[in-house]
Motif scaffolding. Structure first.
Motif, PDB file in Angstrom:
ATOM      1  N   PRO A 178      -4.167   1.003  -1.952  1.00 50.23           N
ATOM      2  CA  PRO A 178      -3.890  -0.222  -1.191  1.00 50.23           C
ATOM      3  C   PRO A 178      -3.224  -1.322  -2.004  1.00 50.23           C
ATOM      4  O   PRO A 178      -2.601  -2.217  -1.426  1.00 50.23           O
ATOM      5  CB  PRO A 178      -5.283  -0.665  -0.723  1.00 50.23           C
ATOM      6  CG  PRO A 178      -6.230  -0.072  -1.722  1.00 50.23           C
ATOM      7  CD  PRO A 178      -5.614   1.235  -2.118  1.00 50.23           C
ATOM      8  N   ILE A 194      -3.318   4.513   8.833  1.00 54.32           N
ATOM      9  CA  ILE A 194      -2.548   3.610   7.987  1.00 54.32           C
ATOM     10  C   ILE A 194      -1.057   3.697   8.293  1.00 54.32           C
ATOM     11  O   ILE A 194      -0.366   2.682   8.380  1.00 54.32           O
ATOM     12  CB  ILE A 194      -2.821   3.927   6.504  1.00 54.32           C
ATOM     13  CG1 ILE A 194      -4.288   3.617   6.182  1.00 54.32           C
ATOM     14  CG2 ILE A 194      -1.896   3.130   5.582  1.00 54.32           C
ATOM     15  CD1 ILE A 194      -4.733   4.113   4.829  1.00 54.32           C
ATOM     16  N   GLU A 195      -0.554   4.918   8.460  1.00 53.77           N
ATOM     17  CA  GLU A 195       0.857   5.149   8.812  1.00 53.77           C
ATOM     18  C   GLU A 195       0.875   6.013  10.070  1.00 53.77           C
ATOM     19  O   GLU A 195       0.866   7.241  10.000  1.00 53.77           O
ATOM     20  CB  GLU A 195       1.596   5.845   7.665  1.00 53.77           C
ATOM     21  CG  GLU A 195       1.855   4.981   6.449  1.00 53.77           C
ATOM     22  CD  GLU A 195       2.992   3.978   6.660  1.00 53.77           C
ATOM     23  OE1 GLU A 195       3.600   3.981   7.748  1.00 53.77           O
ATOM     24  OE2 GLU A 195       3.261   3.187   5.730  1.00 53.77           O
ATOM     25  N   GLY A 235       0.810  -1.207   0.000  1.00 54.92           N
ATOM     26  CA  GLY A 235       0.000   0.000   0.000  1.00 54.92           C
ATOM     27  C   GLY A 235       0.844   1.258   0.000  1.00 54.92           C
ATOM     28  O   GLY A 235       1.901   1.315   0.623  1.00 54.92           O
ATOM     29  N   LYS A 236       0.361   2.273  -0.713  1.00 52.67           N
ATOM     30  CA  LYS A 236       1.062   3.558  -0.797  1.00 52.67           C
ATOM     31  C   LYS A 236       0.172   4.668  -0.277  1.00 52.67           C
ATOM     32  O   LYS A 236      -1.013   4.736  -0.592  1.00 52.67           O
ATOM     33  CB  LYS A 236       1.453   3.858  -2.243  1.00 52.67           C
ATOM     34  CG  LYS A 236       2.079   5.245  -2.437  1.00 52.67           C
ATOM     35  CD  LYS A 236       2.184   5.625  -3.906  1.00 52.67           C
ATOM     36  CE  LYS A 236       3.301   4.909  -4.585  1.00 52.67           C
ATOM     37  NZ  LYS A 236       3.540   5.439  -5.959  1.00 52.67           N
ATOM     38  N   LEU A 237       0.771   5.559   0.506  1.00 54.04           N
ATOM     39  CA  LEU A 237       0.141   6.812   0.914  1.00 54.04           C
ATOM     40  C   LEU A 237       0.852   7.956   0.225  1.00 54.04           C
ATOM     41  O   LEU A 237       2.064   8.128   0.355  1.00 54.04           O
ATOM     42  CB  LEU A 237       0.238   7.012   2.426  1.00 54.04           C
ATOM     43  CG  LEU A 237      -0.881   6.501   3.316  1.00 54.04           C
ATOM     44  CD1 LEU A 237      -0.612   6.921   4.757  1.00 54.04           C
ATOM     45  CD2 LEU A 237      -2.249   7.021   2.873  1.00 54.04           C
ATOM     46  N   HIS A 278      -4.705   7.125  -0.718  1.00 53.07           N
ATOM     47  CA  HIS A 278      -4.250   5.774  -0.377  1.00 53.07           C
ATOM     48  C   HIS A 278      -4.483   4.830  -1.554  1.00 53.07           C
ATOM     49  O   HIS A 278      -5.591   4.749  -2.086  1.00 53.07           O
ATOM     50  CB  HIS A 278      -4.994   5.250   0.859  1.00 53.07           C
ATOM     51  CG  HIS A 278      -4.515   3.906   1.316  1.00 53.07           C
ATOM     52  ND1 HIS A 278      -5.365   2.892   1.712  1.00 53.07           N
ATOM     53  CD2 HIS A 278      -3.252   3.405   1.432  1.00 53.07           C
ATOM     54  CE1 HIS A 278      -4.654   1.837   2.074  1.00 53.07           C
ATOM     55  NE2 HIS A 278      -3.373   2.118   1.901  1.00 53.07           N
ATOM     56  N   LEU A 299      -5.012   9.141   7.421  1.00 52.07           N
ATOM     57  CA  LEU A 299      -3.673   8.734   6.988  1.00 52.07           C
ATOM     58  C   LEU A 299      -2.873   8.180   8.158  1.00 52.07           C
ATOM     59  O   LEU A 299      -2.090   7.235   7.994  1.00 52.07           O
ATOM     60  CB  LEU A 299      -2.944   9.881   6.285  1.00 52.07           C
ATOM     61  CG  LEU A 299      -2.386  11.074   7.072  1.00 52.07           C
ATOM     62  CD1 LEU A 299      -0.977  10.827   7.569  1.00 52.07           C
ATOM     63  CD2 LEU A 299      -2.407  12.327   6.194  1.00 52.07           C
TER      64      LEU A 299
END
Length: 408
Positions: free
Chosen positions: A144, A131-132, A91-93, A142, A128
């Motif tokens: 995922p 998630i982080e 996953g990337k934010l 986000h 956010l």
């Protein structure tokens, strides 16, 4: 086509290897030979990237990058599953820290949805942090399904596939020259002992990465675009602080540049990398700051497009040079996303070099770019997300330049 057709590929990075595999699978009986100057596959861009499998957030809808990235993600995920290779949807934010970032985030969200990126969610500060937990920002996007893998392991597996299918991957075989005639292409190579050999191909595909423009010129191609190497400096979080990042933490990129800015990425082997920044490399394969090849640097400085780019963006270049020179400044860049990070949390890590095609007019080529010269197909620009897209790029090259004999 004759069943004895012989196709050569220069470059055993992941794109060249993926093409070789695709040809052996879809054109049985074709002889396929990959020529690689190094003593291993994936020695350059494939082996010096962040390991991120990009989902297709940024790319202009309808562009090759957008379409081949989305196609490539699925192919790569399936390939890793079939071969027991690491593939994790970390996953990337994409984190905004000011109103300008938030406005850019709107455009990226639109592009991502047009590109068909699944599961995209817009988040506020609390979302956010859910998630982080150690990140901070005013908003985030986000993704995922953005994943991580080991691209060197993938490339090595693909090379094994090529060999098992009867293809050849010749290492320690640098290309010295090539020439075309009405029947095909001859490639002159050397070896570590100084011995030379001639390889004859019906068709040739250049997947030379950092050397792609030089190879294209050998084939009679235009000087424009020129590859300009940009070195990306990485740091690694010390192991006891790797808990600060769970997945992939990125700033909102400036659309004027093809570089994403300092970001933090967890690798499949557990380490967390910070970087890269982007500064001019003093050699095409200049992975260390002290690596200098005067002839290659002179070629860069002699290119009119370089000076047009430098005049337009000198302030960004100065900033990136400072970030590269100072670990404290590098940490300050990363701290915009991760406030708890200190300079002591970082230790030096290996750098990468990006082969960026630059036009005579000073424009950075934004999309993948392929052209042909007679029987030679030249992959002129294939930076990120080329590793993600590699299996789809192979399909594209085969369908458009190999299967129907395009280019002659």
């Amino acid at each position: 086509m004759r069943s004895t057709e012989h196709i050569g590929i220069i470059g055993a990075g992941i794109v060249g290897l993926a093409l070789a595999r695709h040809i052996t699978l879809h054109r049985p009986g074709t002889r396929v030979t990959v020529l690689e100057k190094e003593n291993r596959v994936a020695a350059h861009q494939t082996g010096h990237n962040s390991g991120v499998v990009h989902a297709g957030l940024y790319y202009r809808p309808g562009s090759l990058k957008a379409t081949l990235c989305r196609r490539g993600v699925g192919l790569l995920r399936d390939y890793c599953a079939e071969n027991g290779l690491p593939y994790e949807e970390a996953g990337k934010l994409l984190v905004a820290v000011n109103p300008d970032d938030e406005a850019r985030l709107d455009d990226i969200e639109r592009r991502a949805k047009e590109n068909g990126v699944p599961g995209i969610t817009r988040l506020g500060p609390e979302g956010l942090r859910g998630i982080e937990p150690h990140a901070a920002g005013t908003a985030a996007l986000h993704s995922p399904t953005t994943a991580i893998t080991d691209f060197v392991a993938v490339a090595e597996q693909i090379a094994d596939d090529v060999r098992r299918s009867g293809g050849r991957v010749l290492l320690n075989t640098p290309v010295i020259d090539l020439r075309q005639d009405h029947d095909g292409t001859e490639v002159l190579t050397g070896d570590p002992k100084g011995e030379r050999a001639i390889h004859r191909f019906d068709r040739l595909v250049l997947c030379g990465g950092l050397q792609s423009d030089q190879l294209a010129r050998m084939a009679g191609g235009a000087a424009d675009p020129r590859v300009v190497p940009f070195r990306g400096h990485y740091h690694e979080l010390v192991p006891e602080r790797s808990y600060l990042v769970r997945g992939l933490l990125y700033p909102v990129p400036d659309p004027r540049y093809p570089f994403l800015g300092v970001h933090l990425t967890r690798h499949v082997h557990g380490e967390v990398m910070a970087g890269p920044n982007a500064i001019l490399a003093l050699a095409r394969e200049g992975y260390r700051a002290r690596d200098l090849r005067a002839r290659e640097l002179a070629q860069t400085l002699a290119w009119p497009g370089f000076w047009r780019l430098a005049r337009k963006h000198w302030s960004v270049g100065a900033r990136e040079t400072l970030v590269s020179a100072s670990r404290a400044v590098f940490a300050a860049q990363a701290r915009r996303l991760l406030p708890e990070l200190t300079t002591a949390d970082l230790r030096p890590a290996p750098a990468g070099v990006r082969a960026q095609a630059l036009g005579r007019d000073g424009g950075l080529l934004d999309d993948f770019h392929v052209d042909t010269r007679g029987r030679v197909v030249c992959v002129r620009n294939a930076p990120s997300p080329a590793a993600t897209s590699s299996l789809a790029i192979a399909e594209f090259l085969y369908d458009n330049h190999i299967r129907n004999g395009s280019g002659y």
